[in-house]
Design an enzyme around this catalytic site. Sequence first.
Site, PDB file in Angstrom:
ATOM      1  N   CYS A  23       0.833  -1.207   0.000  1.00 22.24           N
ATOM      2  CA  CYS A  23       0.000   0.000   0.000  1.00 22.24           C
ATOM      3  C   CYS A  23       0.861   1.248   0.000  1.00 22.24           C
ATOM      4  O   CYS A  23       0.646   2.176  -0.782  1.00 22.24           O
ATOM      5  CB  CYS A  23      -0.934  -0.008   1.218  1.00 22.24           C
ATOM      6  SG  CYS A  23      -1.851   1.536   1.413  1.00 22.24           S
ATOM      7  N   TYR A  29       2.432  13.149  -0.588  1.00 23.25           N
ATOM      8  CA  TYR A  29       2.760  11.729  -0.747  1.00 23.25           C
ATOM      9  C   TYR A  29       3.983  11.502  -1.631  1.00 23.25           C
ATOM     10  O   TYR A  29       4.406  10.361  -1.812  1.00 23.25           O
ATOM     11  CB  TYR A  29       1.546  10.976  -1.280  1.00 23.25           C
ATOM     12  CG  TYR A  29       0.487  10.793  -0.213  1.00 23.25           C
ATOM     13  CD1 TYR A  29       0.679   9.894   0.822  1.00 23.25           C
ATOM     14  CD2 TYR A  29      -0.680  11.551  -0.222  1.00 23.25           C
ATOM     15  CE1 TYR A  29      -0.267   9.739   1.821  1.00 23.25           C
ATOM     16  CE2 TYR A  29      -1.633  11.406   0.771  1.00 23.25           C
ATOM     17  CZ  TYR A  29      -1.416  10.500   1.788  1.00 23.25           C
ATOM     18  OH  TYR A  29      -2.361  10.351   2.792  1.00 23.25           O
ATOM     19  N   GLU A  66      -6.010  -2.975  -3.007  1.00 21.35           N
ATOM     20  CA  GLU A  66      -5.787  -1.556  -3.311  1.00 21.35           C
ATOM     21  C   GLU A  66      -6.487  -1.183  -4.621  1.00 21.35           C
ATOM     22  O   GLU A  66      -7.113  -0.126  -4.729  1.00 21.35           O
ATOM     23  CB  GLU A  66      -4.284  -1.281  -3.443  1.00 21.35           C
ATOM     24  CG  GLU A  66      -3.561  -1.075  -2.137  1.00 21.35           C
ATOM     25  CD  GLU A  66      -3.841   0.285  -1.524  1.00 21.35           C
ATOM     26  OE1 GLU A  66      -3.949   1.283  -2.259  1.00 21.35           O
ATOM     27  OE2 GLU A  66      -3.963   0.348  -0.293  1.00 21.35           O
TER      28      GLU A  66
END
Length: 561
Positions: A157, A188, A230
């Site tokens: 992930c 991120y 995911e």
Amino acid sequence: MGGMDVGGGIAGKLWNKFRSESVFVNYTPFFVCLAAGNLSADSFHHYISQHVHLLNAFAHAYELAEECADDDEDKKAIRNLRKYVQAKLKSHDSLVREWGFELPEERSLTNATVKYTDFLSATASGRIEGERVPGKLATPFEKTKVAAYTLGAITPCMRLFAFINKEIQALLDPNDSTHIYKKWIDHYCSENFEAYAFRIEELLDTLSISLTGEELDVIEKLYHQSMRLEVDFFSSQPIIQEAVVPLSRTLDPAVGGELSIFCDFDLTCTAFDSSAILAEIAIITRPKADPDGSETQLARMSSADLRSTWDALSAQYTEEFEQCVESITTTETAETFSYEGLCEALEQFAHFEKAANSRVVQSGVLKGLNQEDIKRAGQRLILQDGCKGFIQKIMKNENLTAAIHVLSYCWCGDLIRSALSSGDVKALNVHSNELSCEDSTTTGEIIKKLESPMEKLQAFNNILNNRDKDGQHLTVYIGGSVGDLLCLLEADIGIVMGSSPTLRRLGEQFGISFVPLFSGLVAKQREVVEVGSSNWKRLSGTLYTVSSWDEIHAFILGSPS
């Protein structure tokens, strides 16, 4: 999709093995709209509300993993990972506001979120499908094993998130302050988050050192399952706006929406050129005599002589092909897209291909092949990963009005049909040359139907002219060779498979632009909002590039599940 070095331990090996599946996340409507900067606020709020549940599940999984770890350093490392997630949860509200968004209302868990959180909880508790773990984890080794399994379920992930956001960040203008999700993407892509992802991978490597091969297989299954979850999580995010992906959903069967997919065969569907396969069959199974029993020069040739003849033909083909390319690309490069100039250049390739086929017929190399041998070779042919699965899924899809046509220079349609067809799907539309046969044995003659880019284009247009004129129609052409260029340009969407340097060199010579498909889709998604439609223009001089059939699957059909 770009590469990313994550080390040489099990975490790096698993990422390299399953990284190709990241396209099924990247090509979701959620991420394409987010990359374009026009994902609706409501869709983003929904995602944030579900993401909080995942963060809580990660924190709980870390807590259980920490209890299972035997080594004090490992416990400390897991504790620090848990603290990182807990800190994110505490600062979550302020981060969302910092990104420029209002806090979302609390929402119930979706099915995809429930499946993911249940998977994490079950793995961290030692409840692993197909794996015998004692009800009570008595020994330190049993506990450490479960800690490793838990990290195996969490690791993909974080790596996937870092990877995808860097793919998106590369498309953004660093000076553009109008992209409303830029701060979220930058967060991120930060060194801090990358370091966090790397620490998880490093710890997985450490915890896996003492595991057996069978236990490492369990980690691989958990890693892959987590990747699939995911994909499902992001595929299930509701999108209330018009999106350009998946392409199949933009066509409405109720109003005659129809998708026509065309593709080349050699080196687009296959890993090897089919002409070499046919020659190999001839060499291995050469006949002892003609069907009428008379001995011929071919019948007297040894396998070594046949191979020598084929090698000479192949060498001459390669040499003359390169000469043909050089004679064209020595001319001045066009400043803008020149369709007429391209067509004139491709006439040279037409003469070259026809002369090469004539030499093959004259050599007699293709004489005496058995049709059953050809079909068996087709069934064993090595195809590009994901090709056959995509084609069969299109043909089985009852909710999509679609047709697949293979347009190929291949000498034998039976080879193509055997390679791509399956007994439980409708017949495949194959348009290619054929080998002439008598009593199921080839005569050495080629029934010539497609030998040039112009003949391919004519076949392409003939197929389109015979379809229903009413309704919404879209055409996609997938190819990777010079012979595909005209069809690639004529289709609504032309997709170049692989990285043929000759095709690119020739295309750029005449002003063709090659754009990675994902970045092209992001640009199209912006167009949907700015212009109000995602019209795919023909003969624009722009082709899209992909490196795998998974990208095509993700673009046209979406998630594989």
